[in-house]
Scaffold this motif. Structure first.
Motif, PDB file in Angstrom:
ATOM      1  N   LYS A   1      30.306 -35.090 -24.169  1.00  0.00           N
ATOM      2  CA  LYS A   1      29.508 -35.252 -22.939  1.00  0.00           C
ATOM      3  C   LYS A   1      28.845 -33.932 -22.580  1.00  0.00           C
ATOM      4  O   LYS A   1      29.450 -32.879 -22.693  1.00  0.00           O
TER       5      LYS A   1
ATOM      6  N   TRP B   1      24.859 -31.466 -16.250  1.00  0.00           N
ATOM      7  CA  TRP B   1      24.307 -30.562 -15.267  1.00  0.00           C
ATOM      8  C   TRP B   1      23.201 -29.650 -15.789  1.00  0.00           C
ATOM      9  O   TRP B   1      22.054 -30.008 -15.789  1.00  0.00           O
TER      10      TRP B   1
ATOM     11  N   ASP C   1      25.605 -36.518 -18.258  1.00  0.00           N
ATOM     12  CA  ASP C   1      26.053 -36.340 -16.869  1.00  0.00           C
ATOM     13  C   ASP C   1      24.972 -35.591 -16.108  1.00  0.00           C
ATOM     14  O   ASP C   1      24.796 -34.388 -16.286  1.00  0.00           O
TER      15      ASP C   1
ATOM     16  N   GLU D   1      25.929 -40.559 -16.221  1.00  0.00           N
ATOM     17  CA  GLU D   1      26.838 -40.238 -15.115  1.00  0.00           C
ATOM     18  C   GLU D   1      26.110 -39.598 -13.938  1.00  0.00           C
ATOM     19  O   GLU D   1      25.281 -38.710 -14.137  1.00  0.00           O
ATOM     20  N   GLU D   2      26.439 -40.036 -12.763  1.00  0.00           N
ATOM     21  CA  GLU D   2      25.990 -39.449 -11.496  1.00  0.00           C
ATOM     22  C   GLU D   2      24.505 -39.081 -11.425  1.00  0.00           C
ATOM     23  O   GLU D   2      24.165 -37.961 -11.021  1.00  0.00           O
TER      24      GLU D   2
ATOM     25  N   GLU E   1      33.336 -38.808  -9.264  1.00  0.00           N
ATOM     26  CA  GLU E   1      33.993 -37.504  -9.096  1.00  0.00           C
ATOM     27  C   GLU E   1      33.736 -36.899  -7.726  1.00  0.00           C
ATOM     28  O   GLU E   1      34.459 -35.993  -7.311  1.00  0.00           O
TER      29      GLU E   1
ATOM     30  N   HIS F   1      38.002 -38.129 -13.964  1.00  0.00           N
ATOM     31  CA  HIS F   1      37.239 -36.890 -14.090  1.00  0.00           C
ATOM     32  C   HIS F   1      38.191 -35.705 -14.171  1.00  0.00           C
ATOM     33  O   HIS F   1      39.264 -35.713 -13.575  1.00  0.00           O
TER      34      HIS F   1
HETATM   35 MG   LIG Z   1      30.364 -35.315 -13.799  1.00  0.00          MG
END
Ligand SMILES: [Mg+2]
Length: 376
Positions: A161, A164, A199, A227-228, A253, A303
């Motif tokens: 993964k 950010w 993510d 993710e997110e 998370e 998480h």
């Molecule tokens: Mg995350």
């Protein structure tokens, strides 16, 4: 057995970037029978200030409520502290701190009874769990980002993964062309048989329409989950997104307490629920969230991106979950992952072995705590 001391030690490390989780908080609950429980409050603030706030909450607020109590009464003590959170707001740093204490209480229970925590959570379904290498995007260097993941594929990881970005200014999700080029490069370097998770994280807040477009652009690279991509408050947006794309959508998370997950779960707003044991209310609350996911027939992947204590708590939890299938394993460098425990976890061919020693099954190296503790 009675509790005789409670401590929270704010930790800070040199990290390659602010998103690499430079901070954490070690929680210790000491008893009068020589057993000390270890927990963690997952606190990553960039200058350590949130961990210092949690330390004040624990040592001024929570400690007097715990001294003299029986540490085996975990749920009663959880409620006692949660009620006291009225003064802090029932979330954020206060519930991170409560999570750390709760994990330490479970560690005490296991050590006192001579069993691993998973036995107390109902027993185990497995002895090992596949892990994914959890890494960060370097938006300026797709090739290097991909090669970093390849290192772990060579070590036997079947899933990687990326999240950010290294800075707020250069994060994934800001430029669709760059995002696609990044994922295309990663897929090319890792090859066809590796699960890739993306993510977006908290430096970027997309709208549902933007996230749908992004997910569709990335579909051809066979992404396992996204993710997110949305702000955590936008549960309706998550529902729209999950209903509109094939790739699995993951989030959680940023939520805490089982109440924070009710809407996500009951509306089936995401495919994969991701509570953090050291943020969402400890193992007590994470077990309840896991049971809700089981009831609503949703996937849950805890998480964990802070320290080895977080990983240890997650391993005990996933051991007890009927359908746990993968776990996050932070692979960005940090002494909190590589050195904080005296003995590393046993990794073999893409799996982590679940420790079967009493409690969480880890022992802290206090020279690392000393090295990383924030001097105030
Ligand atoms: Mg995350």
């Amino acid at each position: 057995m009675k509790i005789r001391d409670v401590r929270l030690t704010p930790l800070m490390t040199e990290a390659e970037s602010i998103s690499a989780g430079p901070g954490a908080a070690l929680v210790e609950v000491e008893t009068d029978e020589g057993i000390t429980g270890i927990g963690e409050a997952c606190i990553h603030s960039e200058r350590g200030e949130a961990a210092i706030a949690a330390q004040k909450i624990v040592e001024i607020g929570f400690k007097p409520l715990l001294i003299g109590e029986n540490p085996l009464d975990v749920q009663r003590l959880w409620l006692k502290l949660y009620s006291y959170c009225e003064w802090y707001g029932r979330g954020g740093v206060a519930i991170y701190a409560l999570s750390g204490i709760d994990v330490a209480l479970w560690d005490i229970c296991g050590k006192a009874l001579g069993v691993p925590v998973y036995t107390l959570l109902g027993g185990k379904f497995r002895d090992k769990i596949p892990v994914y290498a959890s890494l960060l995007f370097d938006m300026d260097n797709p090739e290097d980002t991909a090669k970093e993941g390849k290192k772990y594929v060579i070590q036997g990881y079947k899933a990687v993964k990326y999240g950010w970005g290294k800075t707020r200014e250069r994060a994934f999700g800001m430029n669709p062309d760059e995002d696609e080029e990044m994922i295309r490069t990663i897929r090319e370097v890792l090859g066809p048989n590796i699960q890739i998770m993306v993510d977006v994280g908290r430096f970027v807040n997309l709208t549902p329409a933007q996230a749908i477009r992004l997910a569709k652009r990335l579909e051809k690279y066979d992404i396992f989950w996204l993710e997110e991509p949305l702000p955590p408050e936008d549960v309706t947006g998550y529902k729209m997104l999950s209903d509109s794309v094939d790739v699995y959508i993951a989030a959680g998370e940023s939520e805490y307490s089982r109440q924070g997950f009710v809407e996500y779960i009951t509306r089936r707003a995401v495919d994969i629920i991701q509570p953090d044991v050291t943020k969402a209310g400890g193992l007590t609350e994470a077990k309840k969230i896991a049971d809700m996911c089981e009831t609503w027939n949703l996937m849950m992947v805890p998480h964990g991106f802070s320290s080895v204590v977080n990983v240890a708590a997650n391993l005990q939890l996933v051991a007890s979950m009927p359908r746990a299938f993968i776990l996050e394993y932070r692979r960005t460098p940090s002494p909190l992952i590589s050195k904080l425990a005296k003995k590393p976890f046993t990794y073999e061919d893409g799996y982590l072995k679940i420790p079967s020693e009493p409690g969480l099954g880890i022992e802290i190296d206090y020279s690392v705590v000393e090295e990383c503790s924030i001097k105030q």
